[in-house]
Scaffold this active site. Structure first.
Site, PDB file in Angstrom:
ATOM      1  N   SER A  58      -5.341  55.832  92.340  1.00  0.00           N
ATOM      2  CA  SER A  58      -5.123  56.580  93.392  1.00  0.00           C
ATOM      3  C   SER A  58      -3.869  56.435  93.209  1.00  0.00           C
ATOM      4  CB  SER A  58      -5.611  56.151  94.719  1.00  0.00           C
ATOM      5  OG  SER A  58      -5.283  56.209  96.001  1.00  0.00           O
ATOM      6  N   TYR A 103     -10.429  50.065  99.068  1.00  0.00           N
ATOM      7  CA  TYR A 103     -10.486  51.389  98.436  1.00  0.00           C
ATOM      8  C   TYR A 103      -9.293  50.870  97.160  1.00  0.00           C
ATOM      9  CZ  TYR A 103      -9.982  55.995  96.633  1.00  0.00           C
ATOM     10  OH  TYR A 103     -10.091  57.304  95.766  1.00  0.00           O
TER      11      TYR A 103
END
Length: 245
Positions: free
Chosen positions: A143, A156
């Site tokens: 990501s 995350y």
């Protein structure tokens, strides 16, 4: 057109989103897809879609926090096919969007278990199979927040930075083999995870996961020989890693 006829592909998080559409896209190009996810219904829908287009799949309903099950999966693939040509390590969880100090321990632990520890366990389980392939191709989903360190995305972001590092190390360790390992930054995509993170966002402004999948399939082909890099889907190209400046 990328031809993957006869190749064996393992896709995690295959019941929805990028995993679902990547599994379907790989099957369309001839790969036999081993589809892993917790949601049996989603896997069955995927299987129906693959079969409707003449493809084939093996469904593996499994929770990736069950680490011994990941080991058994590798053993089962070895017993049936003796190799693995493609790995798309896509499964992941978001956790919560909140200040780092406000994240509950159980949330942090789950994000790390699913996103990091399970990915490592998967690598450990399938590496012996992938080096048996004439052109093993591993894609590890990451990501943009792994680099931007965006506020409130702590667990995350940290997990994706960790899996990118695992991918880079794995690529360095296998650079003299036929296996290539790359990280993938899919960018903002119309998925349930994105909706969870950005509830006020209009999903129609984002690329559909099938568009992301279409760019990942060529990276799974023997002709793609890049390794140890980051592929950003939005730019459709590989990027080199750099030291801090």
């Amino acid at each position: 057109m990328t031809t993957l006829e006869g190749r064996i592909a393992l896709v995690t998080g295959a019941s929805r989103g990028i995993g679902y559409w990547t599994a379907l896209a790989l099957a369309r190009q001839g790969a036999h897809v081993i589809a892993v996810a917790r949601t049996t219904g989603g896997l069955e829908e995927l299987d129906d879609a693959i079969q409707a287009e003449g493809g084939s799949a093996t469904l593996v309903p499994m929770d990736l926090t069950d680490m011994p099950a990941i080991d058994r999966l590798g053993s089962a693939i070895n017993d049936r096919w003796g190799k693995l040509d493609i790995l798309v390590a896509n499964a992941g969880v978001l956790g919560t969007i909140s200040p780092v100090g406000h994240v509950e321990a159980k949330v942090f632990d789950k994000v790390m278990a699913v996103n990091v520890t399970a990915t490592w366990r998967l690598i450990r389980s399938v590496e012996p199979l992938m080096v048996k392939s004439d052109a093993g191709r591993a894609l590890i989903l990451s990501s943009g927040v792994a680099h931007s360190a965006r506020a409130f995305w702590g667990p995350y972001a940290a997990s994706k930075a960790a899996v990118e590092t695992l991918a880079r190390v794995w690529a360095a360790e296998t650079e003299k083999t036929q296996l290539t390992v790359n990280s993938i930054d899919p960018g903002a995509t119309r998925t349930a995870m994105r909706a969870q993170a950005m509830p006020g966002e209009n999903p129609d402004t984002l690329p559909h996961p099938s568009e992301v999948a279409a760019k990942l399939v060529p990276l799974c082909a023997p002709a793609c020989t890049q390794t140890g890099k980051l592929f950003r889907v939005a730019e459709s190209r590989f990027f080199d890693y750099r030291l801090p400046e």
